[in-house]
Scaffold this motif. Structure first.
Motif, PDB file in Angstrom:
ATOM      1  N   MET A  98      -6.146   4.347  13.752  1.00 37.32           N
ATOM      2  CA  MET A  98      -7.454   5.010  13.508  1.00 37.32           C
ATOM      3  C   MET A  98      -7.361   5.309  14.887  1.00 37.32           C
ATOM      4  SD  MET A  98      -9.365   2.016  12.998  1.00 37.32           S
ATOM      5  CE  MET A  98     -10.024   0.714  13.960  1.00 37.32           C
ATOM      6  N   GLU A  99      -7.435   4.587  16.282  1.00 35.66           N
ATOM      7  CA  GLU A  99      -6.830   5.671  17.661  1.00 35.66           C
ATOM      8  C   GLU A  99      -5.948   7.042  17.884  1.00 35.66           C
ATOM      9  OE1 GLU A  99      -5.580   3.097  20.395  1.00 35.66           O
ATOM     10  OE2 GLU A  99      -7.595   1.614  20.300  1.00 35.66           O
ATOM     11  N   SER A 100      -5.019   7.035  17.055  1.00 36.65           N
ATOM     12  CA  SER A 100      -3.527   7.550  17.248  1.00 36.65           C
ATOM     13  C   SER A 100      -3.360   8.614  16.472  1.00 36.65           C
ATOM     14  CB  SER A 100      -2.394   7.269  17.660  1.00 36.65           C
ATOM     15  OG  SER A 100      -2.323   6.930  18.819  1.00 36.65           O
ATOM     16  N   TYR A 101      -3.803   8.417  14.956  1.00 38.02           N
ATOM     17  CA  TYR A 101      -3.442   9.301  13.550  1.00 38.02           C
ATOM     18  C   TYR A 101      -5.310   9.421  12.604  1.00 38.02           C
ATOM     19  CZ  TYR A 101       1.584   8.563  14.223  1.00 38.02           C
ATOM     20  OH  TYR A 101       2.404   8.957  15.344  1.00 38.02           O
ATOM     21  N   ALA A 102      -5.935   9.108  13.463  1.00 36.89           N
ATOM     22  CA  ALA A 102      -7.506   9.616  12.616  1.00 36.89           C
ATOM     23  C   ALA A 102      -7.479   8.431  11.484  1.00 36.89           C
ATOM     24  CB  ALA A 102      -7.607  10.843  12.715  1.00 36.89           C
ATOM     25  N   VAL A 103      -7.292   7.539  11.237  1.00 34.17           N
ATOM     26  CA  VAL A 103      -7.180   6.468  10.425  1.00 34.17           C
ATOM     27  C   VAL A 103      -8.539   6.317  10.133  1.00 34.17           C
ATOM     28  CG1 VAL A 103      -7.011   4.237   8.726  1.00 34.17           C
ATOM     29  CG2 VAL A 103      -4.744   5.822  10.300  1.00 34.17           C
ATOM     30  N   GLU A 104      -8.967   6.167   8.652  1.00 33.97           N
ATOM     31  CA  GLU A 104      -9.831   6.539   8.151  1.00 33.97           C
ATOM     32  C   GLU A 104     -10.824   6.005   7.136  1.00 33.97           C
ATOM     33  OE1 GLU A 104     -13.232   7.600   9.994  1.00 33.97           O
ATOM     34  OE2 GLU A 104     -12.056   8.054  12.109  1.00 33.97           O
ATOM     35  N   CYS A 105     -10.096   5.826   6.213  1.00 36.09           N
ATOM     36  CA  CYS A 105      -9.722   5.307   4.940  1.00 36.09           C
ATOM     37  C   CYS A 105      -9.124   4.856   4.280  1.00 36.09           C
ATOM     38  CB  CYS A 105     -10.525   6.098   3.995  1.00 36.09           C
ATOM     39  SG  CYS A 105      -8.756   7.734   3.542  1.00 36.09           S
ATOM     40  N   LEU A 106      -8.872   3.737   3.413  1.00 35.23           N
ATOM     41  CA  LEU A 106      -7.906   2.632   2.730  1.00 35.23           C
ATOM     42  C   LEU A 106      -8.583   2.786   1.130  1.00 35.23           C
ATOM     43  CD1 LEU A 106      -8.634  -0.531   2.213  1.00 35.23           C
ATOM     44  CD2 LEU A 106      -8.245   0.241   5.419  1.00 35.23           C
ATOM     45  N   ALA A 107      -7.374   2.009   0.206  1.00 37.65           N
ATOM     46  CA  ALA A 107      -7.640   1.521  -0.478  1.00 37.65           C
ATOM     47  C   ALA A 107      -7.045  -0.319  -0.277  1.00 37.65           C
ATOM     48  CB  ALA A 107      -7.598   2.211  -2.021  1.00 37.65           C
ATOM     49  N   VAL A 108      -7.209  -0.883  -1.621  1.00 39.09           N
ATOM     50  CA  VAL A 108      -6.601  -2.004  -1.282  1.00 39.09           C
ATOM     51  C   VAL A 108      -7.379  -2.666  -2.545  1.00 39.09           C
ATOM     52  CG1 VAL A 108      -8.945  -3.741  -0.372  1.00 39.09           C
ATOM     53  CG2 VAL A 108      -6.860  -4.483   0.543  1.00 39.09           C
ATOM     54  N   ALA A 115      -6.883  -9.266   2.794  1.00 40.31           N
ATOM     55  CA  ALA A 115      -6.813  -7.768   2.772  1.00 40.31           C
ATOM     56  C   ALA A 115      -8.199  -7.158   3.171  1.00 40.31           C
ATOM     57  CB  ALA A 115      -5.437  -7.113   1.914  1.00 40.31           C
ATOM     58  N   ARG A 116      -8.595  -7.661   1.613  1.00 37.68           N
ATOM     59  CA  ARG A 116      -9.896  -7.352   2.055  1.00 37.68           C
ATOM     60  C   ARG A 116     -10.652  -7.983   3.609  1.00 37.68           C
ATOM     61  NH1 ARG A 116     -15.407  -7.449  -1.919  1.00 37.68           N
ATOM     62  NH2 ARG A 116     -16.066  -6.100  -0.884  1.00 37.68           N
ATOM     63  N   GLY A 117     -10.386  -8.614   3.561  1.00 33.86           N
ATOM     64  CA  GLY A 117     -10.836  -9.678   4.749  1.00 33.86           C
ATOM     65  C   GLY A 117     -11.602  -8.758   6.791  1.00 33.86           C
ATOM     66  N   PHE A 118      -9.561  -8.767   6.170  1.00 30.74           N
ATOM     67  CA  PHE A 118      -9.115  -8.380   7.493  1.00 30.74           C
ATOM     68  C   PHE A 118      -9.487  -6.723   7.477  1.00 30.74           C
ATOM     69  CE2 PHE A 118      -5.737  -5.384   9.055  1.00 30.74           C
ATOM     70  CZ  PHE A 118      -5.720  -5.781  10.233  1.00 30.74           C
ATOM     71  N   TYR A 119      -9.328  -5.801   6.867  1.00 37.37           N
ATOM     72  CA  TYR A 119     -10.355  -4.437   6.900  1.00 37.37           C
ATOM     73  C   TYR A 119     -11.543  -4.529   7.274  1.00 37.37           C
ATOM     74  CZ  TYR A 119      -5.921  -2.741   5.156  1.00 37.37           C
ATOM     75  OH  TYR A 119      -4.015  -2.894   4.752  1.00 37.37           O
ATOM     76  N   GLU A 120     -12.499  -5.805   6.396  1.00 37.42           N
ATOM     77  CA  GLU A 120     -13.836  -5.873   6.173  1.00 37.42           C
ATOM     78  C   GLU A 120     -13.886  -5.602   8.151  1.00 37.42           C
ATOM     79  OE1 GLU A 120     -15.001  -8.396   3.947  1.00 37.42           O
ATOM     80  OE2 GLU A 120     -16.150  -7.023   2.076  1.00 37.42           O
TER      81      GLU A 120
END
Length: 156
Positions: A98-108, A115-120
């Protein structure tokens, strides 16, 4: 634990990452059959070669124990060796993304509630659901993006 972006994707490295992938999938993707894991495994090396940004986390011995792939601000893959799970490594990798590559989205996968809980927990919220995965298999996907401001969940 050292996190680095891999520019030279050697066969040895790809083999080690394939082992990490398989161990992670067997520990977390309990909805997949043995045959499905074997079938999907065939495509992993090509995905690892083709992803724009491949980052690995190495243990103290210098062995890769986790990796993530990022393309155009999307987290495309994040896998952690089973013996390294629940130690904060996923959080460190995703924060770095998120900090270095601007990650804003994903699919799980919907069938992977951990995994969903982790991303939430990391600030992502579901905005779309599909009945099939990207290969047309009957594994629903949840598309998530980082929450900013007053956005609300909008399931389509």
């Amino acid at each position: 634990m050292k996190i680095t972006e891999v520019t030279h994707r050697t066969p040895d490295l790809l083999n080690r990452l394939l082992e990490v992938w398989e161990g992670s999938v067997r520990a977390t993707h309990l909805f997949l059959s043995e045959g499905e894991i074997i079938r999907i495994r065939e495509y992993v090396p090509q995905a690892l070669k083709g992803i724009a940004h491949l980052l690995i986390a190495e243990n103290e011995a210098g062995l890769p124990v986790a990796f993530m792939g990022i393309e155009n601000g999307a987290l495309e893959m994040l896998f952690i060796a089973p013996e390294e799970r629940a130690k904060g490594l996923g959080k460190r990798l995703l924060q770095h993304g998120m900090e270095s590559y601007a990650v804003e989205c994903l699919a799980v996968n919907e069938q992977n509630p951990q995994a969903r809980g982790f991303y939430e927990h990391m600030g992502f919220r579901v905005y779309k659901r599909t009945d099939l995965d990207e290969q047309g298999n009957p594994y629903p996907l949840l598309y998530m993006r980082r929450q900013t401001g007053q956005q609300t969940e909008n399931m389509e």
